[in-house]
Scaffold this motif. Structure first.
Motif, PDB file in Angstrom:
ATOM      1  N   LEU A 111       0.828  -1.215   0.000  1.00  0.00           N
ATOM      2  CA  LEU A 111       0.000   0.000   0.000  1.00  0.00           C
ATOM      3  C   LEU A 111       0.861   1.264   0.000  1.00  0.00           C
ATOM      4  N   LEU A 112       1.962   1.248   0.740  1.00  0.00           N
ATOM      5  CA  LEU A 112       2.877   2.391   0.745  1.00  0.00           C
ATOM      6  C   LEU A 112       3.494   2.609  -0.634  1.00  0.00           C
ATOM      7  N   MET A 113       3.918   1.504  -1.267  1.00  0.00           N
ATOM      8  CA  MET A 113       4.481   1.611  -2.618  1.00  0.00           C
ATOM      9  C   MET A 113       3.439   2.149  -3.597  1.00  0.00           C
ATOM     10  N   ALA A 114       2.203   1.664  -3.489  1.00  0.00           N
ATOM     11  CA  ALA A 114       1.131   2.127  -4.376  1.00  0.00           C
ATOM     12  C   ALA A 114       0.901   3.618  -4.200  1.00  0.00           C
ATOM     13  N   GLU A 115       0.945   4.080  -2.952  1.00  0.00           N
ATOM     14  CA  GLU A 115       0.766   5.508  -2.689  1.00  0.00           C
ATOM     15  C   GLU A 115       1.922   6.306  -3.275  1.00  0.00           C
ATOM     16  N   MET A 116       3.131   5.819  -3.096  1.00  0.00           N
ATOM     17  CA  MET A 116       4.306   6.518  -3.617  1.00  0.00           C
ATOM     18  C   MET A 116       4.321   6.548  -5.145  1.00  0.00           C
ATOM     19  N   GLU A 117       3.778   5.503  -5.780  1.00  0.00           N
ATOM     20  CA  GLU A 117       3.717   5.428  -7.238  1.00  0.00           C
ATOM     21  C   GLU A 117       2.518   6.199  -7.798  1.00  0.00           C
ATOM     22  N   GLY A 118       1.646   6.671  -6.901  1.00  0.00           N
ATOM     23  CA  GLY A 118       0.465   7.413  -7.343  1.00  0.00           C
ATOM     24  C   GLY A 118      -0.570   6.517  -8.003  1.00  0.00           C
ATOM     25  N   LEU A 119      -0.668   5.294  -7.566  1.00  0.00           N
ATOM     26  CA  LEU A 119      -1.627   4.350  -8.154  1.00  0.00           C
ATOM     27  C   LEU A 119      -3.005   4.589  -7.542  1.00  0.00           C
ATOM     28  N   ARG A 120      -3.851   5.206  -8.309  1.00  0.00           N
ATOM     29  CA  ARG A 120      -5.199   5.528  -7.866  1.00  0.00           C
ATOM     30  C   ARG A 120      -6.179   5.175  -8.973  1.00  0.00           C
ATOM     31  N   GLY A 121      -7.336   4.726  -8.568  1.00  0.00           N
ATOM     32  CA  GLY A 121      -8.397   4.466  -9.520  1.00  0.00           C
ATOM     33  C   GLY A 121      -9.479   5.516  -9.381  1.00  0.00           C
ATOM     34  N   ASP A 122     -10.289   5.651 -10.407  1.00  0.00           N
ATOM     35  CA  ASP A 122     -11.408   6.588 -10.387  1.00  0.00           C
ATOM     36  C   ASP A 122     -12.693   5.781 -10.487  1.00  0.00           C
ATOM     37  N   PRO A 123     -13.382   5.577  -9.371  1.00  0.00           N
ATOM     38  CA  PRO A 123     -14.584   4.736  -9.375  1.00  0.00           C
ATOM     39  C   PRO A 123     -15.739   5.305 -10.187  1.00  0.00           C
TER      40      PRO A 123
END
Length: 170
Positions: A111-123
């Motif tokens: 989850l930390l890596m995903a946040e640092m990589e800016g991995l976000r979805g748009d529901p």
């Protein structure tokens, strides 16, 4: 949410690992503490590097007799995988999957890596993703497992895969 795509470690499944790397956001290089770096580990690492994927290392089976975590870390350094705590920036988690030891740390690291990589979805967007597998089910008909990479997929909407168009039933 985290979705795991587990690709087999056996050498015969190299193409499957390569396809998995093309759709994954973060790779987890799992190395058994009692086996160390094997040819398939090196091959998986090559795929990760070729796809320029962010990745972390999970050293598994730390609870088994014959586990040698330091040897695994040294072997990884020989493969130019420089781990955090050893002068590098590749996160490493030590786990015993059967016991669940270290799994919470692994999930937090992902989850930390995903946040640092800016991995976000748009529901609010229409779903976009890939077909993971498909088969003909005797009761349901054509059935597919999908990985939704962005957006939301709802019952009643349509899925287009190649030249195929179908309505989502469940």
């Amino acid at each position: 949410k985290i979705t795991f795509l587990d690709t087999p470690g056996h050498e015969a499944f190299a193409k499957m690992r390569s396809r998995g790397a093309k759709i994954a956001d973060i790779a987890i290089l799992v190395v058994a503490a009692d086996d160390g770096v094997k040819p398939q580990t090196k091959e998986a690492l090559g795929i990760i590097k070729a796809n320029k994927m962010p990745f972390l290392v999970a050293i598994n089976k730390i609870d088994k007799s014959g586990a040698d975590i330091d040897k695994v870390k040294s072997d990884l350094a020989q493969e130019e995988v420089f781990l955090e705590g050893r002068g590098g920036n590749v996160p490493v988690c030590e786990i015993a999957a059967k016991e669940g030891k270290g799994v919470d740390e692994l999930l937090e690291t992902i989850l930390l890596m995903a946040e640092m990589e800016g991995l976000r979805g748009d529901p609010t967007k229409f779903a976009e993703g890939v077909v993971i597998e498909s088969h003909l089910d005797k009761k349901r008909g054509n059935t597919s497992t999908l990985l939704v990479r962005d957006g939301t997929l709802k019952k009643g909407e349509y899925v287009v895969a190649g030249e195929v168009l179908t309505k989502v039933r469940i």
